[in-house]
Design an enzyme around this catalytic site. Structure first.
Site, PDB file in Angstrom:
ATOM      1  N   GLU A  14     -44.035  -9.532   6.316  1.00  0.00           N
ATOM      2  CA  GLU A  14     -44.096 -10.252   7.595  1.00  0.00           C
ATOM      3  C   GLU A  14     -45.097 -11.393   7.506  1.00  0.00           C
ATOM      4  OE1 GLU A  14     -44.658  -7.592  10.931  1.00  0.00           O
ATOM      5  OE2 GLU A  14     -43.350  -6.070  10.065  1.00  0.00           O
TER       6      GLU A  14
ATOM      7  N   ASP B  14     -47.379 -14.394   7.721  1.00  0.00           N
ATOM      8  CA  ASP B  14     -47.723 -15.628   8.433  1.00  0.00           C
ATOM      9  C   ASP B  14     -49.229 -15.826   8.293  1.00  0.00           C
ATOM     10  OD1 ASP B  14     -48.536 -13.680  10.318  1.00  0.00           O
ATOM     11  OD2 ASP B  14     -46.919 -14.157  11.699  1.00  0.00           O
TER      12      ASP B  14
ATOM     13  N   GLU C 294     -46.477   1.194  10.578  1.00  0.00           N
ATOM     14  CA  GLU C 294     -47.780   1.137  11.271  1.00  0.00           C
ATOM     15  C   GLU C 294     -48.302   2.497  11.710  1.00  0.00           C
ATOM     16  OE1 GLU C 294     -47.177  -1.707  14.396  1.00  0.00           O
ATOM     17  OE2 GLU C 294     -46.795  -3.345  12.997  1.00  0.00           O
TER      18      GLU C 294
ATOM     19  N   HIS D 204     -50.061 -10.369   8.049  1.00  0.00           N
ATOM     20  CA  HIS D 204     -50.305 -11.324   9.134  1.00  0.00           C
ATOM     21  C   HIS D 204     -51.756 -11.777   8.999  1.00  0.00           C
ATOM     22  CE1 HIS D 204     -46.539 -10.508  11.179  1.00  0.00           C
ATOM     23  NE2 HIS D 204     -46.794  -9.200  11.137  1.00  0.00           N
TER      24      HIS D 204
ATOM     25  N   ASN E 201     -44.492   0.623   5.793  1.00  0.00           N
ATOM     26  CA  ASN E 201     -44.856  -0.758   6.130  1.00  0.00           C
ATOM     27  C   ASN E 201     -46.045  -0.765   7.100  1.00  0.00           C
ATOM     28  OD1 ASN E 201     -44.024  -3.616   6.021  1.00  0.00           O
ATOM     29  ND2 ASN E 201     -43.572  -3.388   8.210  1.00  0.00           N
TER      30      ASN E 201
HETATM   31  O1  G2I Z   1     -46.199  -8.065  16.295  1.00  0.00           O
HETATM   32  C1  G2I Z   1     -45.801  -8.716  15.126  1.00  0.00           C
HETATM   33  C2  G2I Z   1     -45.075  -7.772  14.202  1.00  0.00           C
HETATM   34  C3  G2I Z   1     -46.025  -6.714  13.687  1.00  0.00           C
HETATM   35  N1  G2I Z   1     -45.371  -5.831  12.762  1.00  0.00           N
HETATM   36  C4  G2I Z   1     -44.158  -5.210  13.251  1.00  0.00           C
HETATM   37  C5  G2I Z   1     -43.192  -6.233  13.811  1.00  0.00           C
HETATM   38  O2  G2I Z   1     -42.068  -5.590  14.354  1.00  0.00           O
HETATM   39  C6  G2I Z   1     -43.864  -7.096  14.838  1.00  0.00           C
HETATM   40  O3  G2I Z   1     -42.899  -8.041  15.307  1.00  0.00           O
HETATM   41  C7  G2I Z   1     -43.007  -8.369  16.654  1.00  0.00           C
HETATM   42  C8  G2I Z   1     -41.940  -9.376  17.001  1.00  0.00           C
HETATM   43  O4  G2I Z   1     -42.196 -10.560  16.279  1.00  0.00           O
HETATM   44  C9  G2I Z   1     -41.987  -9.676  18.484  1.00  0.00           C
HETATM   45  O5  G2I Z   1     -40.867 -10.492  18.847  1.00  0.00           O
HETATM   46  O6  G2I Z   1     -42.807  -7.192  17.388  1.00  0.00           O
HETATM   47  C10 G2I Z   1     -42.981  -7.404  18.773  1.00  0.00           C
HETATM   48  C11 G2I Z   1     -42.892  -6.067  19.472  1.00  0.00           C
HETATM   49  O7  G2I Z   1     -41.748  -5.383  19.096  1.00  0.00           O
HETATM   50  C12 G2I Z   1     -41.920  -8.383  19.277  1.00  0.00           C
HETATM   51  O8  G2I Z   1     -42.175  -8.696  20.615  1.00  0.00           O
HETATM   52  C13 G2I Z   1     -41.190  -8.344  21.492  1.00  0.00           C
HETATM   53  C14 G2I Z   1     -41.785  -8.354  22.871  1.00  0.00           C
HETATM   54  O9  G2I Z   1     -42.804  -7.373  22.915  1.00  0.00           O
HETATM   55  C15 G2I Z   1     -40.757  -8.029  23.852  1.00  0.00           C
HETATM   56  O10 G2I Z   1     -41.294  -8.117  25.146  1.00  0.00           O
HETATM   57  C16 G2I Z   1     -39.585  -8.956  23.694  1.00  0.00           C
HETATM   58  O11 G2I Z   1     -38.548  -8.586  24.565  1.00  0.00           O
HETATM   59  O12 G2I Z   1     -40.138  -9.292  21.410  1.00  0.00           O
HETATM   60  C17 G2I Z   1     -39.087  -8.949  22.256  1.00  0.00           C
HETATM   61  C18 G2I Z   1     -37.935  -9.910  22.016  1.00  0.00           C
HETATM   62  O13 G2I Z   1     -38.359 -11.234  22.154  1.00  0.00           O
END
Ligand code: G2I
Length: 470
Positions: free
Chosen positions: A278, A280, A170, A249, A212
């Site tokens: 990724e 969805d 990103e 996404h 990515n």
């Molecule tokens: O935002 C969707 C994706 C966009 N591209 C990069 C990916 O890495 C991203 O994935 C999401 C995860 O699905 C989320 O699960 O990335 C977020 C940020 O890293 C993730 O959210 C985080 C929350 O921000 C945290 O507060 C939390 O502790 O998930 C963590 C674990 O549940």
């Protein structure tokens, strides 16, 4: 007919981009009459097995804390043959304090996947987001060095276990600029991305190295063109980039568009693999999921598709119900559409896919498939191994080896340099120091094993050297 899916079993030697990818697959096992372990996936009836028959993978993001949820792992283990850690390999997870690395949660996911024959995508080594506090507070050359050290340490830790890395995630700006996103990493100098790729290349010469991003699906968007221009520049200057990940996404603000296939094929024409990393889709339209799969199948260098979670309740956007399984674990119409597309989809074209403006490099052409008869080696001690040509793509081909006369066997197979074996299934391989001689041992998956060879310009048939009963 039952099939057992493959693992990441690449040799450890060989120059990076020239070895090309890893992610190809099991094919034609249904035609072999092989006996396989009960309880493993049937070709054509699961996402992973069906994708494998098309020389691709089908993956999902996995959250480590859900591995104790049997409803979750039942679907994971049945359907998928590629895994991405949803959060556990991010910078804040793997280096929470500077130079103190923490791999427990990521290792758990990697071990779960690899012990079940699934491969692993690494996500992500360098990113403006999810930085630990210490890194957020850094700048300039100190930050550049800390980033490079992180890339080196993490890629080294997972060396040989991760088939493809999202090296940089990103880094481009949304909107009409087509330029880089401002971040502390960007402010260390515009060359930070290529520096990260070079560090990853040095640490893990065999992993595929990907850039990515999201909102890069629409070919007409400035962000897509910005990334495209960077990849073209990297390829022209020899920066070690192997692949581009399209997060994909899709939602009402950033919908699937019919030029998505053009985007994939245009990037592929630069000489990189493309992966949907990724996926969805808000509302999980079956037709849209089907289109995405068909688009990937239409592009020879589209290696595979990863959905960003298993059940709707696992999604970062759960309220959009964007995934293939309901929160109760049942298959949605989108699942059926994806499976049908994988099963009925076209095989990768043996001629170059259509390119669009601005085409730069001609895609590789493909020699006609060979029709030579199976090769039978001299009998070894107690068993016979017979090699047969299988599916062939523009850059790689599959071979199947049928063993008779023993249920516990060791077969030695050699490929001809610069060929490289990029994937195997239904056996436990090891390699000599050259990476060209593979010793495959039975692993309970039956008497037919397979492997994918990256041709690297040489289409000669691998040779069975021996078969030994044990
Ligand atoms: O935002 C969707 C994706 C966009 N591209 C990069 C990916 O890495 C991203 O994935 C999401 C995860 O699905 C989320 O699960 O990335 C977020 C940020 O890293 C993730 O959210 C985080 C929350 O921000 C945290 O507060 C939390 O502790 O998930 C963590 C674990 O549940």
């Amino acid at each position: 007919m039952i099939e057992r899916c493959h693992g990441d079993t690449r040799p450890q030697a060989g120059p990076r981009a020239r070895t090309a990818i890893v992610l190809a697959a099991a094919a034609l096992l249904a035609a072999t009459g092989a006996a396989f372990l009960p309880g493993t996936a049937s070709a054509g009836t699961t996402l992973g097995a069906s994708a494998a028959e098309k020389g691709r993978y089908f993956g999902t993001a996995v959250a480590g804390f859900k591995l104790s949820d049997s409803a979750y792992t039942t679907i994971l283990n049945r359907e998928f043959n590629m895994v991405t850690a949803e959060n556990e390999m991010k910078i804040d997870a793997t280096e929470p304090q500077q130079n103190q690395f923490s791999y427990g949660a990521a290792d758990q996911i990697v071990n779960h996947a690899r012990s079940r024959g699934m491969s692993v995508r690494g996500h992500t080594l360098a990113w403006h987001s999810q930085q630990p506090g210490w890194m957020q507070n850094m700048s300039g050359s100190a930050l550049r060095q800390a980033m490079l050290n992180h890339v080196t340490q993490v890629a080294t830790h997972f060396r040989g276990q991760v088939v493809a890395w999202d090296v940089v995630n990103e880094a481009f700006a949304d909107g009409s600029s087509g330029g880089r996103r401002d971040s502390n990493l960007q402010r260390t100098g515009n060359d930070w991305i290529e520096a990260a790729f070079r560090a990853a290349d040095a640490a893990d010469p065999n992993a595929k190295l990907c850039y990515n991003d999201y909102n890069t699906d629409n070919w007409t968007h400035a962000k897509t063109q910005g990334v495209y221009n960077m990849v073209r520049d990297f390829k022209s200057r020899g920066v070690p980039i192997d692949c581009v990940g399209f997060q994909s996404h899709f939602n009402n603000d950033s919908p699937y568009v019919s030029n998505y296939r053009t985007t994939l094929s245009s990037f592929a024409a630069l000489g990189v693999d493309v992966q949907i990393t990724e996926l969805d889709i808000q509302g999980a339209s079956a037709a849209t999921y089907r289109s995405v799969v068909e688009d990937c199948l239409a592009v020879a260098r589209c290696n595979g598709i990863t959905v960003w979670g298993i059940r709707d309740s696992d999604s970062w956007r759960a309220s959009q119900t964007p995934l293939l399984f309901n929160s109760n674990g049942s298959k949605k119409p989108a699942y059926d559409a994806v499976l049908a597309a994988l099963n009925n989809g076209t095989t990768p074209p043996t001629t170059a896919p259509p390119t669009t403006n601005p085409p730069t490099t001609a895609p590789p052409t493909t020699a006609p498939p060979t029709t030579a008869p199976p090769t039978t080696p001299p009998p070894g001690s107690g068993c016979t191994a017979t090699l047969q040509d299988s599916t062939r793509w523009g850059d790689r081909f599959n071979s199947l080896v049928t063993v008779s006369g023993a249920s516990n066997w060791t077969v030695v197979v050699a490929v001809t340099p610069p060929q490289k074996v990029s994937n195997t299934w239904n056996g436990s391989p090891s390699w000599d120091s050259s990476g060209n001689v593979m010793t495959m041992r039975s692993n309970g998956s039956g008497n037919v094993f397979g492997f994918t060879t990256m041709a690297n310009g040489n289409w000669s048939r691998p040779q069975v050297r021996s078969c030994t009963a044990s």
